[in-house]
Enzyme design. Structure first.
Site, PDB file in Angstrom:
ATOM      1  N   GLN A  52      16.063  20.244  14.837  1.00 56.44           N
ATOM      2  CA  GLN A  52      14.601  20.273  14.889  1.00 56.44           C
ATOM      3  C   GLN A  52      14.094  21.707  14.650  1.00 56.44           C
ATOM      4  O   GLN A  52      14.778  22.462  13.980  1.00 56.44           O
ATOM      5  CB  GLN A  52      14.063  19.670  16.198  1.00 56.44           C
ATOM      6  CG  GLN A  52      14.234  18.151  16.296  1.00 56.44           C
ATOM      7  CD  GLN A  52      15.563  17.727  16.890  1.00 56.44           C
ATOM      8  OE1 GLN A  52      16.057  18.341  17.821  1.00 56.44           O
ATOM      9  NE2 GLN A  52      16.154  16.690  16.354  1.00 56.44           N
TER      10      GLN A  52
ATOM     11  N   LYS B 255      18.143  23.712   7.410  1.00 62.14           N
ATOM     12  CA  LYS B 255      19.180  24.350   8.240  1.00 62.14           C
ATOM     13  C   LYS B 255      20.574  23.916   7.802  1.00 62.14           C
ATOM     14  O   LYS B 255      21.503  24.714   7.829  1.00 62.14           O
ATOM     15  CB  LYS B 255      18.962  23.999   9.722  1.00 62.14           C
ATOM     16  CG  LYS B 255      17.683  24.575  10.295  1.00 62.14           C
ATOM     17  CD  LYS B 255      17.520  24.262  11.775  1.00 62.14           C
ATOM     18  CE  LYS B 255      17.301  22.789  12.053  1.00 62.14           C
ATOM     19  NZ  LYS B 255      16.028  22.237  11.538  1.00 62.14           N
TER      20      LYS B 255
ATOM     21  N   ASP C  18      13.580  20.172   9.641  1.00 63.72           N
ATOM     22  CA  ASP C  18      13.785  19.914   8.210  1.00 63.72           C
ATOM     23  C   ASP C  18      13.572  21.146   7.349  1.00 63.72           C
ATOM     24  O   ASP C  18      13.164  21.045   6.187  1.00 63.72           O
ATOM     25  CB  ASP C  18      12.866  18.776   7.720  1.00 63.72           C
ATOM     26  CG  ASP C  18      13.045  17.523   8.547  1.00 63.72           C
ATOM     27  OD1 ASP C  18      14.211  17.181   8.801  1.00 63.72           O
ATOM     28  OD2 ASP C  18      12.047  16.918   8.936  1.00 63.72           O
TER      29      ASP C  18
ATOM     30  N   GLY D  80      18.814  15.288  11.350  1.00 64.89           N
ATOM     31  CA  GLY D  80      19.497  14.899  10.119  1.00 64.89           C
ATOM     32  C   GLY D  80      19.736  16.147   9.300  1.00 64.89           C
ATOM     33  O   GLY D  80      18.797  16.778   8.841  1.00 64.89           O
ATOM     34  N   HIS D  81      20.983  16.549   9.170  1.00 61.75           N
ATOM     35  CA  HIS D  81      21.299  17.739   8.385  1.00 61.75           C
ATOM     36  C   HIS D  81      21.979  17.311   7.088  1.00 61.75           C
ATOM     37  O   HIS D  81      23.038  16.703   7.106  1.00 61.75           O
ATOM     38  CB  HIS D  81      22.187  18.697   9.188  1.00 61.75           C
ATOM     39  CG  HIS D  81      21.451  19.348  10.316  1.00 61.75           C
ATOM     40  ND1 HIS D  81      22.064  20.023  11.328  1.00 61.75           N
ATOM     41  CD2 HIS D  81      20.130  19.429  10.578  1.00 61.75           C
ATOM     42  CE1 HIS D  81      21.156  20.483  12.170  1.00 61.75           C
ATOM     43  NE2 HIS D  81      19.972  20.133  11.732  1.00 61.75           N
TER      44      HIS D  81
HETATM   45  P1  IMP Z   1      12.177  12.233  18.906  1.00 63.50           P
HETATM   46  O1  IMP Z   1      12.946  13.498  18.823  1.00 63.50           O
HETATM   47  O2  IMP Z   1      12.860  11.071  18.253  1.00 63.50           O
HETATM   48  O3  IMP Z   1      11.719  11.931  20.295  1.00 63.50           O
HETATM   49  O4  IMP Z   1      10.838  12.458  18.037  1.00 63.50           O
HETATM   50  C1  IMP Z   1       9.811  13.352  18.465  1.00 63.50           C
HETATM   51  C2  IMP Z   1       9.162  14.048  17.273  1.00 63.50           C
HETATM   52  O5  IMP Z   1      10.094  14.950  16.707  1.00 63.50           O
HETATM   53  C3  IMP Z   1       8.724  13.130  16.137  1.00 63.50           C
HETATM   54  O6  IMP Z   1       7.576  13.701  15.527  1.00 63.50           O
HETATM   55  C4  IMP Z   1       9.887  13.204  15.173  1.00 63.50           C
HETATM   56  O7  IMP Z   1       9.499  12.894  13.861  1.00 63.50           O
HETATM   57  C5  IMP Z   1      10.273  14.654  15.327  1.00 63.50           C
HETATM   58  N1  IMP Z   1      11.675  14.919  14.989  1.00 63.50           N
HETATM   59  C6  IMP Z   1      12.769  14.629  15.737  1.00 63.50           C
HETATM   60  N2  IMP Z   1      13.884  15.047  15.141  1.00 63.50           N
HETATM   61  C7  IMP Z   1      13.500  15.625  13.984  1.00 63.50           C
HETATM   62  C8  IMP Z   1      14.200  16.291  12.928  1.00 63.50           C
HETATM   63  O8  IMP Z   1      15.422  16.451  12.935  1.00 63.50           O
HETATM   64  N3  IMP Z   1      13.439  16.762  11.912  1.00 63.50           N
HETATM   65  C9  IMP Z   1      12.100  16.645  11.887  1.00 63.50           C
HETATM   66  N4  IMP Z   1      11.398  16.049  12.847  1.00 63.50           N
HETATM   67  C10 IMP Z   1      12.089  15.547  13.879  1.00 63.50           C
HETATM   68 MG    MG Z   2      16.353  17.030   9.163  1.00 66.85          MG
END
Ligand code: IMP
Ligand code: MG
Length: 424
Positions: free
Chosen positions: A224, A15, A12, A39-40
């Site tokens: 991420q 990007k 977040d 989520g972009h």
């Molecule tokens: P997962 O990727 O759904 O397995 O989540 C694992 C961890 O990564 C959690 O803390 C999520 O909140 C975090 N996470 C996954 N994708 C994103 C992202 O795009 N932005 C911020 N945090 C993320």
């Molecule tokens: Mg995001």
């Protein structure tokens, strides 16, 4: 020129906006890890788009977008996104190539993700997005995954799904006391998407090799961030893929000798969504203020993001792991109006001072940030177009970030719109 864009914090970082700016000077835009957990958010012609799976470059007419082998794909999420884009008049067909080696997310992945999170004791849950990302990557590594290209042969797919589902159902019933999933339902569901998915399927490593040889410019779009990387992040509070620079290589099949630059994206402060330690987290009142002002709510799950001061310890870690050539500093405008700003330059852990990111989670969770304090600025900066228009205290703050990260700042973002950007 081939460039990789990396999140230098916990995701977040903004990007989406940087990709949107750089996509104009690129021919091909590639996603290489993660899935629809990302989520972009991009503001485009006064319209707001949130993309989870398809590279943000799709918003630029004529660009080719690639979903690499390192990405995990939920077909339903993919085609929802295709429909959303087409409804907005954006052509996807012929512009999107999906690796035939990318793994597919199945309903049992999503269910296992949910059940695991919900049954985890306090302090053990990861706070995942419950999109089935972790279980899908686990299956990939355990060599029981199913890939896009596997759909080419219906008998193979049928056989493979039968074999995997049997094991998954045993687990769901015995361990989670859940109902077994129906083979027919899953099979029919995937059969529905099969031809459409295969229409997009491609030998993407070869495509990227040929594009490089043809002197095309490729932008690798990370999802991420460094601290969520399964190897280099705050394990186990991480995602299940490599969000650092190596992930771009293995997740797309490009050779590192073909990469020219690595760009790091970081906010002027820090945020984190989901569970896990966060040393520089703000006290509640300040958190509320920045959350509201910065619209810090997850683009995928809507969860409020935790907010905190800029942390140069994790920043330097991101610089080293990714070999960052330059930085983009996002959301500087959100800090306007704060009387003073803090930057963590080191941690005190069990009485010992360290400037380096500690790998063990039980040490990182004890880290007490050592702060230096900088004067803030009152002025609204959202109209600033040049470095010299920024208040002197904002420039000092940025210069200090640059110094601590030992990396030049090339982009400063002062608002969510494209033109609210200072190029250096
Ligand atoms: P997962 O990727 O759904 O397995 O989540 C694992 C961890 O990564 C959690 O803390 C999520 O909140 C975090 N996470 C996954 N994708 C994103 C992202 O795009 N932005 C911020 N945090 C993320
Ligand atoms: Mg995001």
């Amino acid at each position: 020129m081939n460039r990789i864009l990396i999140g230098a914090q916990w995701g977040d970082e903004g990007k989406g906006k940087v990709i949107d700016l750089l996509a104009r000077k690129s021919d091909v835009i590639v996603r290489y890890q993660g899935g629809n957990n990302a989520g972009h958010t991009i503001k485009f012609n006064d319209q707001k788009f949130v993309l989870h799976l398809i590279p943000s470059g799709i918003l630029h007419p004529g660009k080719i977008c690639v979903i690499g082998n390192g990405v995990v794909i939920d077909p339903e999420a993919l085609f929802d996104e295709v429909a959303l884009l087409e409804k907005a008049g954006i052509k996807v067909k012929g512009r999107l190539l999906i690796s035939d080696q990318a793994h597919l997310i199945f309903p049992y992945h999503k269910l296992m993700d949910q059940l695991k999170e919900e049954s985890s004791k306090k302090g053990k849950a990861i706070g995942t997005t419950k999109r089935g990302i972790g279980p899908c990557y686990a299956d990939k590594m355990a060599r029981v995954g199913i890939r896009v290209g596997d759909l080419k042969s219906l008998p193979y797919f049928k056989d493979r799904l039968t074999y995997v589902l049997k094991e998954r159902n045993e687990f769901l019933v015995k361990i989670h006391h859940a109902k077994p999933l129906s083979f027919k339902k899953i099979f029919d569901h995937f059969n529905k998407y099969r031809t459409r998915l295969l229409d997009f399927a491609h030998d993407t490593p070869k495509y990227l090799y040929d594009a490089t040889k043809a002197k095309k410019d490729i932008l690798f779009e990370g999802a991420q961030g460094t601290l969520l990387d399964v190897d280099h992040g705050t394990y186990p509070f991480v995602t299940s893929s490599n969000a650092t620079v190596g992930g771009a290589i293995t997740g797309s099949g490009i050779s590192p000798t073909f990469i020219d630059r690595v760009i790091g994206v970081t906010k002027a402060y820090t945020t984190r969504v989901g569970e896990g330690p966060f040393p520089t987290q703000f006290p509640p009142k300040l958190m509320k203020l920045i959350q509201t002002k910065g619209e810090e709510f997850g683009a995928t799950t809507g969860r409020a993001r935790r907010c905190g001061w800029f942390d140069a310890v994790i920043g330097r870690h991101a610089v080293r792991i990714n070999g960052l050539d330059e930085l983009a500093i996002m959301k500087l405008d959100i800090l306007s109006g704060l009387p003073e700003l803090k930057i963590a330059t080191a941690y005190r852990i069990n009485g010992k001072l360290t400037k380096d990111y500690p790998h063990a989670i039980f040490e990182f969770s004890k880290a007490q940030p050592v702060y230096e304090t900088w004067k803030g600025w009152e002025e609204d900066i959202t109209h600033c177009q040049r470095w010299n228009q920024l208040p002197v205290n904002a420039r000092r703050y940025l210069k200090r970030m640059e110094e601590l990260m030992e990396t030049p700042i090339k982009i400063v973002s002062v608002g969510s719109k494209r033109n609210q950007t200072i190029f250096l």
